[in-house]
Design a protein around this motif. Sequence first.
Motif, short mmCIF file in Angstrom:
data_model
loop_
_atom_site.label_atom_id
_atom_site.label_comp_id
_atom_site.label_asym_id
_atom_site.label_seq_id
_atom_site.Cartn_x
_atom_site.Cartn_y
_atom_site.Cartn_z
N ALA A 56 0.83 -1.21 0.00
CA ALA A 56 0.00 0.00 0.00
C ALA A 56 0.87 1.26 0.00
CB ALA A 56 -0.89 0.01 1.24
N PRO A 57 0.30 2.37 -0.48
CA PRO A 57 1.04 3.62 -0.38
C PRO A 57 1.18 4.04 1.09
CG PRO A 57 -1.16 3.99 -1.31
CD PRO A 57 -0.98 2.51 -1.17
N ALA A 58 2.32 4.62 1.43
CA ALA A 58 2.57 5.08 2.80
C ALA A 58 1.65 6.25 3.16
CB ALA A 58 4.03 5.52 2.93
N GLY A 59 1.36 6.36 4.44
CA GLY A 59 0.68 7.55 4.95
C GLY A 59 -0.75 7.73 4.49
N HIS A 60 -1.47 6.63 4.26
CA HIS A 60 -2.83 6.74 3.70
C HIS A 60 -3.95 6.16 4.56
CE1 HIS A 60 -0.97 8.24 0.07
NE2 HIS A 60 -2.17 8.44 -0.45
N VAL A 61 -3.67 5.84 5.82
CA VAL A 61 -4.76 5.29 6.64
C VAL A 61 -5.68 6.43 7.07
CG1 VAL A 61 -5.32 4.13 8.82
CG2 VAL A 61 -3.41 3.31 7.42
N ASP A 62 -6.97 6.25 6.79
CA ASP A 62 -7.98 7.27 7.11
C ASP A 62 -7.97 7.61 8.59
OD1 ASP A 62 -8.90 7.54 4.57
OD2 ASP A 62 -10.69 6.30 4.84
N LYS A 115 -3.20 10.78 12.03
CA LYS A 115 -2.39 11.98 11.81
C LYS A 115 -0.91 11.61 11.77
CE LYS A 115 -1.88 16.81 13.24
NZ LYS A 115 -0.85 16.91 12.21
N TYR A 116 -0.35 11.61 10.56
CA TYR A 116 1.05 11.22 10.36
C TYR A 116 1.99 12.39 10.63
CZ TYR A 116 -0.69 7.06 7.91
OH TYR A 116 -1.32 5.88 7.60
N SER A 117 3.25 12.05 10.84
CA SER A 117 4.30 13.07 10.94
C SER A 117 4.45 13.76 9.59
CB SER A 117 5.63 12.40 11.30
OG SER A 117 6.03 11.52 10.26
N LYS A 118 5.09 14.92 9.63
CA LYS A 118 5.39 15.65 8.40
C LYS A 118 6.28 14.77 7.50
CE LYS A 118 6.43 20.34 6.98
NZ LYS A 118 7.85 20.62 6.60
N ALA A 119 7.22 14.07 8.15
CA ALA A 119 8.15 13.22 7.39
C ALA A 119 7.38 12.15 6.60
CB ALA A 119 9.15 12.55 8.34
N MET A 120 6.40 11.52 7.26
CA MET A 120 5.63 10.47 6.57
C MET A 120 4.73 11.08 5.50
SD MET A 120 5.27 7.11 6.53
CE MET A 120 5.64 6.38 8.13
N GLN A 121 4.18 12.26 5.78
CA GLN A 121 3.35 12.92 4.76
C GLN A 121 4.17 13.25 3.52
OE1 GLN A 121 0.89 16.19 6.36
NE2 GLN A 121 0.96 15.16 8.34
N GLU A 122 5.41 13.69 3.75
CA GLU A 122 6.27 14.02 2.60
C GLU A 122 6.66 12.77 1.82
OE1 GLU A 122 8.05 18.17 4.45
OE2 GLU A 122 9.39 16.43 4.28
N ALA A 123 6.93 11.69 2.56
CA ALA A 123 7.27 10.42 1.90
C ALA A 123 6.07 9.95 1.07
CB ALA A 123 7.66 9.36 2.93
#
Length: 106
Positions: free
Chosen positions: A39-45, A48-56
């Motif tokens: 699955a794509p990272a940082g996509h669980v509904d 709230k992810y870290s900025k680092a994970m959102q950027e990845a």
Amino acid sequence: DPALAAAGETVFKKCKACHQVGEDAKNKTGPILNGIVGAPAGHVDGFKYSKAMQEAAEGGLVWSDAELTAFLAKPKSYMKGTKMSFAGLKKDEDIEAVIAYLKSFQ
Ligand code: HEM
């Protein structure tokens, strides 16, 4: 591989403080991990992810076996700024096993 997945269930005890899998799984300190392999990272509904994970995630990171293996060995070195406060799994066989376990929740 059912035997490997069974070994991975034991390894997953280290993840359970923060993550749930299965039918009734909820986001806790970490996101639900159902379907995470491939699955794509940082996509669980609702998580709230870290900025680092959102950027990845924006960069297109997908949790292939290889990416997961690198992340789980040393989360903080693999991804500077991740809020996953976990030292990592030292043994390659534990990483392989926990990924097999996660694949049983696709
Ligand atoms: C993120 C797996 C242990 C907290 C993630 C992700 C995976 C993962 C695959 C990325 C999820 C996504 O992109 O949606 C695991 C496994 C563990 C483990 C297999 C055990 C071997 C832990 C522990 C904690 C934790 C012990 C808490 C102390 C988090 C948090 C995130 C995360 C907060 C979000 C990271 C961020 O936004 O930067 N985990 N994890 N994890 N995990 Fe873990």
